[in-house]
Design a protein around this motif. Structure first.
Motif, PDB file in Angstrom:
ATOM      1  N   LYS A  21       0.841  -1.211   0.000  1.00 18.88           N
ATOM      2  CA  LYS A  21       0.000   0.000   0.000  1.00 18.88           C
ATOM      3  C   LYS A  21       0.866   1.248   0.000  1.00 18.88           C
ATOM      4  CE  LYS A  21      -3.959  -2.133   2.247  1.00 18.88           C
ATOM      5  NZ  LYS A  21      -4.788  -2.203   3.458  1.00 18.88           N
ATOM      6  N   THR A  22       1.940   1.215   0.772  1.00 22.70           N
ATOM      7  CA  THR A  22       2.860   2.344   0.845  1.00 22.70           C
ATOM      8  C   THR A  22       3.476   2.636  -0.514  1.00 22.70           C
ATOM      9  OG1 THR A  22       3.341   1.877   3.165  1.00 22.70           O
ATOM     10  CG2 THR A  22       4.979   3.170   1.957  1.00 22.70           C
ATOM     11  N   ILE A  23       3.893   1.605  -1.212  1.00 22.70           N
ATOM     12  CA  ILE A  23       4.478   1.770  -2.545  1.00 22.70           C
ATOM     13  C   ILE A  23       3.484   2.459  -3.475  1.00 22.70           C
ATOM     14  CG2 ILE A  23       5.280   0.530  -4.603  1.00 22.70           C
ATOM     15  CD1 ILE A  23       6.331  -1.640  -2.529  1.00 22.70           C
ATOM     16  N   GLY A  24       2.234   2.007  -3.457  1.00 26.46           N
ATOM     17  CA  GLY A  24       1.215   2.618  -4.308  1.00 26.46           C
ATOM     18  C   GLY A  24       0.987   4.081  -3.986  1.00 26.46           C
ATOM     19  N   ILE A  25       0.944   4.403  -2.695  1.00 31.13           N
ATOM     20  CA  ILE A  25       0.731   5.794  -2.276  1.00 31.13           C
ATOM     21  C   ILE A  25       1.890   6.672  -2.722  1.00 31.13           C
ATOM     22  CG2 ILE A  25       0.635   7.314  -0.244  1.00 31.13           C
ATOM     23  CD1 ILE A  25      -0.969   5.004   1.157  1.00 31.13           C
ATOM     24  N   LEU A  42      10.623   5.156 -13.860  1.00 31.16           N
ATOM     25  CA  LEU A  42      10.736   4.357 -12.644  1.00 31.16           C
ATOM     26  C   LEU A  42       9.573   3.375 -12.529  1.00 31.16           C
ATOM     27  CD1 LEU A  42      11.974   3.677  -9.879  1.00 31.16           C
ATOM     28  CD2 LEU A  42      10.670   5.606  -8.937  1.00 31.16           C
ATOM     29  N   ILE A  43       8.367   3.867 -12.721  1.00 31.23           N
ATOM     30  CA  ILE A  43       7.173   3.016 -12.627  1.00 31.23           C
ATOM     31  C   ILE A  43       7.263   1.858 -13.615  1.00 31.23           C
ATOM     32  CG2 ILE A  43       4.671   2.971 -13.059  1.00 31.23           C
ATOM     33  CD1 ILE A  43       4.622   5.848 -11.826  1.00 31.23           C
ATOM     34  N   ASP A  44       7.756   2.141 -14.809  1.00 33.63           N
ATOM     35  CA  ASP A  44       7.878   1.105 -15.840  1.00 33.63           C
ATOM     36  C   ASP A  44       8.849  -0.007 -15.449  1.00 33.63           C
ATOM     37  OD1 ASP A  44       6.067   2.491 -17.404  1.00 33.63           O
ATOM     38  OD2 ASP A  44       7.593   3.362 -18.728  1.00 33.63           O
ATOM     39  N   GLY A  48       3.902  -4.456 -11.617  1.00 32.11           N
ATOM     40  CA  GLY A  48       2.835  -4.372 -10.628  1.00 32.11           C
ATOM     41  C   GLY A  48       2.649  -2.981 -10.045  1.00 32.11           C
ATOM     42  N   ALA A  49       3.508  -2.039 -10.434  1.00 30.88           N
ATOM     43  CA  ALA A  49       3.417  -0.682  -9.880  1.00 30.88           C
ATOM     44  C   ALA A  49       2.102   0.001 -10.258  1.00 30.88           C
ATOM     45  CB  ALA A  49       4.599   0.160 -10.342  1.00 30.88           C
ATOM     46  N   GLU A  50       1.686  -0.159 -11.505  1.00 29.54           N
ATOM     47  CA  GLU A  50       0.438   0.487 -11.951  1.00 29.54           C
ATOM     48  C   GLU A  50      -0.749   0.007 -11.111  1.00 29.54           C
ATOM     49  OE1 GLU A  50       0.090   2.975 -13.953  1.00 29.54           O
ATOM     50  OE2 GLU A  50       1.922   2.971 -15.163  1.00 29.54           O
ATOM     51  N   ALA A  51      -0.804  -1.291 -10.841  1.00 24.77           N
ATOM     52  CA  ALA A  51      -1.902  -1.842 -10.034  1.00 24.77           C
ATOM     53  C   ALA A  51      -1.847  -1.316  -8.607  1.00 24.77           C
ATOM     54  CB  ALA A  51      -1.848  -3.373 -10.036  1.00 24.77           C
ATOM     55  N   ALA A  52      -0.644  -1.191  -8.051  1.00 26.18           N
ATOM     56  CA  ALA A  52      -0.499  -0.666  -6.687  1.00 26.18           C
ATOM     57  C   ALA A  52      -0.938   0.788  -6.620  1.00 26.18           C
ATOM     58  CB  ALA A  52       0.945  -0.811  -6.211  1.00 26.18           C
ATOM     59  N   ILE A  53      -0.592   1.570  -7.640  1.00 27.45           N
ATOM     60  CA  ILE A  53      -1.011   2.972  -7.685  1.00 27.45           C
ATOM     61  C   ILE A  53      -2.532   3.056  -7.776  1.00 27.45           C
ATOM     62  CG2 ILE A  53      -0.969   5.094  -9.049  1.00 27.45           C
ATOM     63  CD1 ILE A  53       1.932   4.236  -9.877  1.00 27.45           C
ATOM     64  N   ALA A  54      -3.107   2.250  -8.661  1.00 27.52           N
ATOM     65  CA  ALA A  54      -4.569   2.250  -8.824  1.00 27.52           C
ATOM     66  C   ALA A  54      -5.266   1.860  -7.524  1.00 27.52           C
ATOM     67  CB  ALA A  54      -4.968   1.307  -9.948  1.00 27.52           C
TER      68      ALA A  54
END
Length: 121
Positions: A21-25, A42-44, A48-54
């Motif tokens: 959750k912290t990573i997404g925030i 960086l996100i690329d 799984g970063a896009e899903a965590a952000i969403a």
């Protein structure tokens, strides 16, 4: 993503669910406030970063009430149970991970180009 979650959980001493959750925030904050091309690079590099952000932005009204910026990120992280020391450890570990993925120069540009972030570098 699993590698980053594991590093955060270990180095910052937090639960893996909280780490994700912290990573997404934090990545969501960087996307909104930082230099977009560097942040996207960086996100690329984080599967799984896009899903965590969403997932982190699905708080709807609560997230909007907090507004934006670094203070809102801090409030959201504290709501996950993180204290200031843990937040600083998380930030430092995320920056290390970022340097490993996109290089020190690009990560430095993200840090310097994002309001308030340099205090955590």
């Amino acid at each position: 993503m699993d590698e980053l979650i594991g590093r955060l959980a270990s180095k910052a001493g937090i639960d893996s669910v909280v780490a994700e959750k912290t990573i997404g925030i934090v990545l969501g904050f960087l996307r909104n406030e930082g230099p977009s091309d560097k942040v996207q690079a960086l996100i690329d590099q984080i599967p799984g970063a896009e899903a965590a952000i969403a997932a982190s932005s699905s708080n709807g009204g609560f997230a909007r009430l907090l507004g934006g910026g670094l203070m809102a990120v801090g409030t959201r992280l504290m709501a996950l149970g993180l204290g200031m020391n843990e937040i600083q450890n998380v930030a430092r570990e995320l920056f290390r991970f970022g340097r490993d993925k996109i290089g020190a120069d690009q990560m430095s540009e993200i840090i310097s180009g994002t309001p308030g972030l340099s205090q955590f570098a």
